[in-house]
Design a protein around this motif. Structure first.
Motif, mmCIF file in Angstrom:
data_model
loop_
_atom_site.group_PDB
_atom_site.id
_atom_site.type_symbol
_atom_site.label_atom_id
_atom_site.label_comp_id
_atom_site.label_asym_id
_atom_site.label_seq_id
_atom_site.Cartn_x
_atom_site.Cartn_y
_atom_site.Cartn_z
ATOM 1 N N UNK A 153 -8.998 8.809 -4.509
ATOM 2 C CA UNK A 153 -8.916 9.833 -3.456
ATOM 3 C C UNK A 153 -7.568 10.542 -3.469
ATOM 4 N N UNK A 154 -6.520 9.754 -3.595
ATOM 5 C CA UNK A 154 -5.168 10.315 -3.567
ATOM 6 C C UNK A 154 -4.985 11.310 -4.713
ATOM 7 N N UNK A 155 -5.423 10.914 -5.906
ATOM 8 C CA UNK A 155 -5.290 11.799 -7.063
ATOM 9 C C UNK A 155 -6.168 13.038 -6.893
ATOM 10 N N UNK A 156 -7.375 12.827 -6.398
ATOM 11 C CA UNK A 156 -8.279 13.959 -6.185
ATOM 12 C C UNK A 156 -7.660 14.958 -5.219
ATOM 13 N N UNK A 191 0.805 -1.228 0.000
ATOM 14 C CA UNK A 191 0.000 0.000 0.000
ATOM 15 C C UNK A 191 0.834 1.272 0.000
ATOM 16 N N UNK A 192 1.924 1.282 0.749
ATOM 17 C CA UNK A 192 2.746 2.492 0.811
ATOM 18 C C UNK A 192 3.380 2.790 -0.545
ATOM 19 N N UNK A 193 3.784 1.735 -1.247
ATOM 20 C CA UNK A 193 4.383 1.914 -2.575
ATOM 21 C C UNK A 193 3.317 2.403 -3.556
ATOM 22 N N UNK A 194 2.140 1.797 -3.488
ATOM 23 C CA UNK A 194 1.060 2.211 -4.376
ATOM 24 C C UNK A 194 0.686 3.665 -4.136
ATOM 25 N N UNK A 195 0.672 4.049 -2.869
ATOM 26 C CA UNK A 195 0.361 5.441 -2.551
ATOM 27 C C UNK A 195 1.398 6.382 -3.157
ATOM 28 N N UNK A 196 2.652 6.001 -3.051
ATOM 29 C CA UNK A 196 3.726 6.820 -3.611
ATOM 30 C C UNK A 196 3.585 6.952 -5.124
ATOM 31 N N UNK A 244 0.559 9.020 -6.074
ATOM 32 C CA UNK A 244 0.825 10.420 -5.728
ATOM 33 C C UNK A 244 1.680 11.069 -6.815
ATOM 34 N N UNK A 245 2.695 10.331 -7.290
ATOM 35 C CA UNK A 245 3.518 10.837 -8.387
ATOM 36 C C UNK A 245 2.683 11.004 -9.651
ATOM 37 N N UNK A 246 1.790 10.056 -9.877
ATOM 38 C CA UNK A 246 0.930 10.132 -11.054
ATOM 39 C C UNK A 246 0.039 11.365 -10.994
ATOM 40 N N UNK A 247 -0.463 11.663 -9.804
ATOM 41 C CA UNK A 247 -1.346 12.826 -9.659
ATOM 42 C C UNK A 247 -0.621 14.120 -10.021
ATOM 43 N N UNK A 248 0.664 14.176 -9.739
ATOM 44 C CA UNK A 248 1.432 15.376 -10.079
ATOM 45 C C UNK A 248 1.530 15.552 -11.587
#
Length: 1233
Positions: free
Chosen positions: A664-667, A618-623, A626-630
């Motif tokens: 959610x993370x991307x939003x 999960x932590x890797x996926x979040x990272x 998060x990079x993708x959202x940028x």
């Protein structure tokens, strides 16, 4: 000659011996003599012997020879002839890989024997055969064999050979020879297939009608209709022949349809049939396939005219009736037929013919049975190819194409979604792919139906195709896998053909909207297939698009739909999703005008994210997300930002919890980076997110959604709060969570509190409506919402620091809010309903009962005190019953008086007092009476508490109160008077400073004309009483008598408090009665003495005590030591007084010490005979009796006896028995008169 006769014997033992003889002859060169080719032919024929029919027992004859044994031996003989005997080579090359790679040897034989066949072949075969040999060698080294390519090459060799010979008889003889070979391949369908094709090539070249008709009959009569491979060979042969003899072929097919497919039976033996239904269906399947290849290979100049008149007329009934049959082959044939028809009219084939396939939409309709589909589809595919402009070199209007496509759709719909056993769906999609190339372009509705049908028949298939894994069924598993791959590939080919018709982003969007529902599937393989499809189509568009014609207006929706898949539970789906986003951004880059090889570091970095997506940490996926959202935030056009946000929010409800969390993370990331740009959409975004919270159960997604609102608030706090505060009260549990999340950011909390305090300050606290002389106050929605929101905020532990920082402003605002809520009715439901609610969206349920304004304000205040740890204040308010007082209209000023004392005594609040005063000062000029009342009560008590010994604060508060002495509210005026009177508590110096002003204010208060309940007068007298204890005589001298005269009427006021305060004040004036004002004040004492003595027995205790208090103070000034002693000894505050006895004794002393005042006292008593209170009338009658009864006879003449007696007689008629009794008793004392 003898050996030639042996060629026609059928005894296997003899054939075996003869074969041995032939090999011996070959080694001695006899086969090169005349008749040698017949020996070779004999050996070759034996190589094609079929297997023996099954039999019960094996023969016991030791000389027994089976077909298999003879065939094997002849194979070996042929091998020896080709490899060990010079100038000997075999003659068959259709399947070069069969039988120990015989093709190489066959080619060598053909090359060597070319002069024997025809001298014209030598040059051609010497040139071509080495190339074919090299092709075989290369294919064997590279392991990249293609049977189709090989057949094309060999058929081309045959065709060229026929061209160079140019002998009609030789061609016919060759055809006859090929025809005679057909029985040899009864058990070899692949070789037979190729043989049929060879015959087709020969018929195409021949001009002899008899030969053509004979061999058309031959191949159709020898085909095994149960074998698809043979069926295809016949169909292609028919197609080859149709290239030169179209009408003959169509005639033959029509004849077959009329004759061979008829089921002939009748009479009483009708159950005996010449052809079974199954046989007819199989013949139909062959027939359909033939029509397809005929359409594809027939001359362009003729096919257009024959298509509608002959071909379609012949095959159309089979599309309609096939659903009643059970032949898989027929269905396949129908579908293949459609595919071929589409190819026949491909625009690239019919370039110069204006052909519009107008009936195409009717051809994708309703077949549920799989019996005849395949060949119909193949036929259609071939017809499509035949009508392609490239083939026709002209445009052709294929008017019936729509009908065919409709049939294909029905075929696809009829396929099972639980298992994959046929190639029907793949063939149907291939046929459609061929047909869509033709004109006219599919309508939007037709295209929609076709894509929907195609995707729905492929995506739901099980991941393994539905094949059952059983021991010994490996072949079946492989076949199912191949079928599945071909189905997916066919789908992609179809979609690409549709995309070719509109190589723009709009074309891609028309496909993507069908993929969207599958992205949300609960099945991993369905999501994976959908993403694969989009990736294929997007890459195809990227490679072939015309950027100038595109406007990627749907980029936002596409990427927003893909984002949740980037954190999909399935690793393959995650990788595909990132690839899809990568290609989408590349397409957008092209649309923006960048060249295909343009390097964008952010976009080009996306593929590297896939490596990190393999692991499910999960932590890797979040990272990663998060990079993708940028990247997305950087690349998303401003005009699409709103739509991206809206569509991405739908991802919060994704069936896969981790995917919704990724959304959610991307939003949240987008909010952080681009939030400043979406001011106008704040209301919609907040509303949407709140609605979705009601359906989100996954903790991480809920948390992320709430944080997105918080992030948005950091950009547009006022707009976010405006939306949040517009929701119906009480707030639902989701809204409570929203407020709690906002409170987790200290800076945001501080700004939020400031903003809400500003809203409270600027908003109307309530609305007033007057009806029937009754004023009704109704709460307004915004202040109520702010109050409830503050309650939630203060319930959060994180807000303690911010609560303390804004302690003074919050304290002041909440005090005003409590005051503004007293006696106010709840908000009307209509007003509380949020305006412009989004239609069709789920809204969290709310309570139908609106919160009580007063209770809401009090609870918020209680939470505030709790959060700021003002426990000492809470204790005092609870002990003093202030919470109840805050709710009562009559008692709430007293509640704020107690609160003020608690604030001053509080270790938390005391340091903030001056700031609280500053925050409330302006409210003393508020338009709303309750708010001015609150401030006035606070200021009044604050002075009583010495203003924390702050002289400047005293001055500020005093000036503020003086300024409101003319307030429209009598409560405010009363509290101002009280506050001014409380200056006595501050100290003598300040009292002297404000004495004149305060005394004037008190005098004005006692003259207040709009004081129906004498509240202001009471406070004025109470305050004046306190002031008198602190000021010099000189300050009061000028008004002393005036004050005495003003308070005298108050002795008889109905309210006990007014009477008591007036009496106490008069007693306090005694402080100045022994100075320069002694004489006039003594006169005032005598004037008020009767009233004081009568009220000494007042019905109200507080008045009695006031009279005792004043008389004790006035006694020393009366000049009578006896009377003074009497007052001091008997008028103790808590002592019981025997009133009659005290009055009798006092009357005697008054007669003795003030003889000239007796008549004045008597007449004063008589004036009270008309008092409001029966007790006072009784007291007056008794006092008159004592005065006159104790008066010496010598002085009785000075009394107006007649007037007094008549007044007493009137009292005897009083309604109250006690009064009449006292009047009679008084008269009894006048016996001397």
């Amino acid at each position: 000659m003898f050996l030639k006769h042996l060629l026609f014997y059928f005894v296997l033992q003899l054939k075996k011996i003869f074969a041995q003889v032939i090999i011996a002859m070959a080694h001695h060169g006899y086969l090169e003599l005349e008749g040698g080719h017949q020996m070779i032919e004999f050996i070759v024929k034996q190589c094609s012997l079929p297997n023996d029919p099954p039999q019960g027992k094996r023969s016991t004859d030791p000389e027994y020879v089976s077909n298999q044994a003879l065939r094997l031996m002849c194979d070996n003989v042929l091998q020896l002839l080709a490899t060990t005997v010079e100038d000997m080579e075999p003659v068959l090359a259709g399947r070069p890989k069969n039988n120990r790679d015989r093709g190489m040897h066959v080619l060598q034989l053909m090359k060597g024997m070319s002069p024997n066949f025809h001298e014209s072949l030598v040059e051609l075969w010497d040139t071509v055969i080495p190339k074919l040999t090299q092709y075989l060698e290369d294919a064997s080294k590279e392991d990249s064999w293609s049977q189709k390519n090989w057949e094309d090459l060999t058929l081309k060799l045959l065709s060229k050979s026929l061209d160079v010979v140019e002998s009609e008889d030789w061609i016919a003889d060759l055809g006859e020879t090929f025809g005679s070979q057909i029985p040899l391949y009864h058990s070899y369908p692949e070789e037979k297939n190729f043989l049929y094709k060879c015959i087709g090539i020969i018929m195409r070249k021949s001009t002899k009608k008899d030969f053509i008709n004979k061999h058309l009959d031959l191949i159709f009569s020898t085909v095994k209709h149960t074998d698809q491979v043979e069926r295809e060979g016949v169909a292609i042969a028919m197609g080859f022949c149709a290239a030169s003899h179209l009408d003959s072929v169509l005639g033959k097919l029509d004849s077959v349809a009329k004759n061979d497919m008829a089921q002939k039976s009748g009479g009483i033996f009708k159950f005996m049939k010449d052809k079974s239904e199954v046989d007819v269906e199989r013949i139909k399947a062959t027939l359909m396939l033939c029509y397809g290849y005929v359409a594809l290979f027939s001359p362009v100049s003729l096919i257009v005219s024959r298509m509608e008149a002959t071909i379609l007329r012949s095959i159309t009934p089979h599309f309609v009736n096939v659903k009643t049959h059970q032949s898989t082959e027929l269905r396949k044939a129908v579908i293949h037929c459609m595919d071929l028809m589409g190819k026949a009219f491909d625009p690239e084939r019919v370039k110069n013919l204006n052909f519009v396939f107008s009936r195409r939409h009717e051809f994708l309709v309703c077949l549920k049975d799989t019996s005849v589909k395949t060949n119909l589809i193949r036929t259609l595919d071939l017809i499509g190819k035949a009508l392609h402009p490239d083939h026709l070199k002209a445009q052709y209007n294929f008017s019936t194409r729509g009908e065919l496509i409709n049939h294909m759709e029905s075929y696809m719909k009829a396929e099972s979604l639980t298992s994959l056993t046929t190639e029907t769906r793949a063939l149907a999609m291939n046929a459609c792919a061929t047909l869509v190339k033709l004109d006219p372009k599919l309508s939007e509705a037709e295209e929609f139906d076709l894509i929907k049908t195609a995707t729905e028949c492929v995506y739901p298939l099980p991941r393994d195709g539905g094949g059952v894994a059983k021991k010994g069924r490996e072949e079946m598993e492989v076949e199912v896998e191949v079928l599945l791959e071909s189905s997916v590939e066919a789908l992609h080919d179809l979609l690409k053909e549709l995309l070719k018709k509109d190589l723009t982003t709009d074309g891609l969007d028309s496909i993507f909207k069908h993929i969207v529902p599958w992205l949300l599937s609960t099945q991993d393989h369905e999501r994976e297939r959908a993403l694969n499809t989009f990736l294929e189509c997007a890459q195809f568009l990227l490679e072939h698009m015309e950027p100038a014609k595109s406007n990627f207006s749907n980029q936002s929706s596409v990427i927003a739909r893909l984002v949740p898949r980037c954190t999909d539970p399935d690793a393959e789906v995650r990788k595909l999703a990132v690839d899809c986003i990568y290609v989408s951004l590349k397409i957008a880059s092209r649309v923006e005008g960048h060249p295909a090889d343009y390097k964008d570091t952010m976009i080009d970095a996306l593929p590297t994210l896939k490596e990190r997506l393999v692991k499910g940490d999960p932590s890797v996926l979040f990272s990663v997300i998060n990079d993708l959202s940028k990247v997305i935030a950087k690349k998303m056009p401003s005009d699409q930002l709103q739509n991206f946000m809206e569509v991405l929010q739908e991802g919060l409800l994704d069936p896969q919890s981790h995917s919704s969390s990724g959304a959610c993370v991307v939003l949240n990331g987008m909010m952080k980076i681009r939030g400043a740009e979406i001011l106008k959409q704040v209301d919609n975004i907040v509303t949407s997110l709140h609605n979705k919270l009601a359906s989100i159960d996954f903790t991480q997604t809920r948390t992320g959604t709430l944080r997105s609102i918080r992030t948005l608030a950091t950009h547009h706090l006022s707009s976010v709060l405006k939306t949040l505060l517009s929701y119906q009260l009480p707030f639902d549990s989701d809204m409570v969570e929203v407020w709690q999340t906002l409170c987790q950011d200290p800076q945001l909390t501080a700004a939020m509190i400031d903003h809400m305090l500003d809203l409270l300050h600027k908003s109307l606290p309530y609305e007033e409506r007057t009806s029937d002389e009754e004023t009704v106050r109704t709460a307004t929605s915004l202040p109520m919402a702010v109050t409830c929101a503050l309650k939630i905020i203060f319930d959060c532990e994180e807000t303690e620091e911010q609560g303390l920082k804004a302690y003074h402003t919050l304290m002041g605002a909440l005090m005003l809010r409590i005051g503004s809520s007293v006696g106010v009715k709840p908000v009307r439901q209509k007003e509380m309903e949020k305006e412009d609610k989004p239609k069709g969206k789920k809204v969290a349920p709310v309570s139908s009962k609106s919160p009580e304004p007063s209770l809401a304000a009090i609870e918020t205040f209680r939470s505030f005190l709790t959060r700021t740890k003002s426990n000492d204040i809470l204790d005092i308010l609870t002990e003093e019953g202030c919470w109840e007082k805050f709710e009562a209209e009559e008692d709430y000023p007293e509640g704020f008086t107690i609160l003020t004392r608690a604030l001053v005594a509080s270790s938390v609040a005391a340091p903030h007092i001056s700031k609280i005063v500053a925050s409330l000062t302006s409210a003393l000029s508020s338009l709303y009476d309750p708010q001015r009342v609150v401030v006035a009560a606070f200021f009044a008590e604050l002075i009583n508490q010495k203003c924390m010994d702050d002289a400047d604060l005293v001055e500020l508060v005093m000036n503020s109160l003086l300024g409101r002495l003319v307030d429209s509210s009598h409560k405010v005026r009363m509290l101002c008077i009280r506050g001014l009177g409380n200056i006595a508590s501050v100290g003598s110096e300040l009292v002297k400073k404000y004495s004149t002003t305060v005394l004037s204010a008190m005098m004005a208060g006692m003259d207040d004309k709009e004081d129906p309940d004498d509240d202001i007068t009471t406070e004025a007298m109470s305050g004046l009483s306190r002031i008198l204890c602190e000021i010099e005589e000189s300050h009061i001298r000028a008004i002393l008598i005036n004050v005495s005269l003003k308070i005298r009427p108050c002795f008889e006021k109905e309210k006990p408090a007014v009477r008591a305060q007036a009496i106490i004040l008069f007693g306090n004036l005694s402080r100045f009665g022994d100075g320069p004002s002694k004489a006039p004040f003594l006169e005032q004492i005598h004037s008020n003495l009767v009233s004081l003595l009568l009220h000494l027995n007042d019905p109200e205790i507080e008045v009695k005590k006031a009279c005792k208090f004043s008389l004790r103070l006035l006694g020393p000034l009366m000049g009578s030591e006896a009377i003074n002693n009497k007052f001091q000894r008997h008028l103790l505050e808590d002592a019981n007084l025997i009133y009659g006895e005290f009055l009798n004794d006092l009357a005697k002393l008054m007669i003795d010490d003030f003889p000239d005042k007796v008549n004045f006292y008597v007449m004063g008593c008589v004036s009270f005979f008309k008092s409001f209170w029966p007790e006072i009338k009784s007291n007056a009658a008794l006092f008159v009796g004592y005065l006159l009864g104790n008066l010496p006879e010598a002085r009785q003449n000075a009394i107006s006896k007649e007037h007094v007696c008549s007044a007493l007689i009137m009292l005897l008629k009083d309604q109250t028995p006690a009064v009449r009794c006292r009047a009679a008793e008084a008269m009894s004392l006048l016996y001397q008169y």
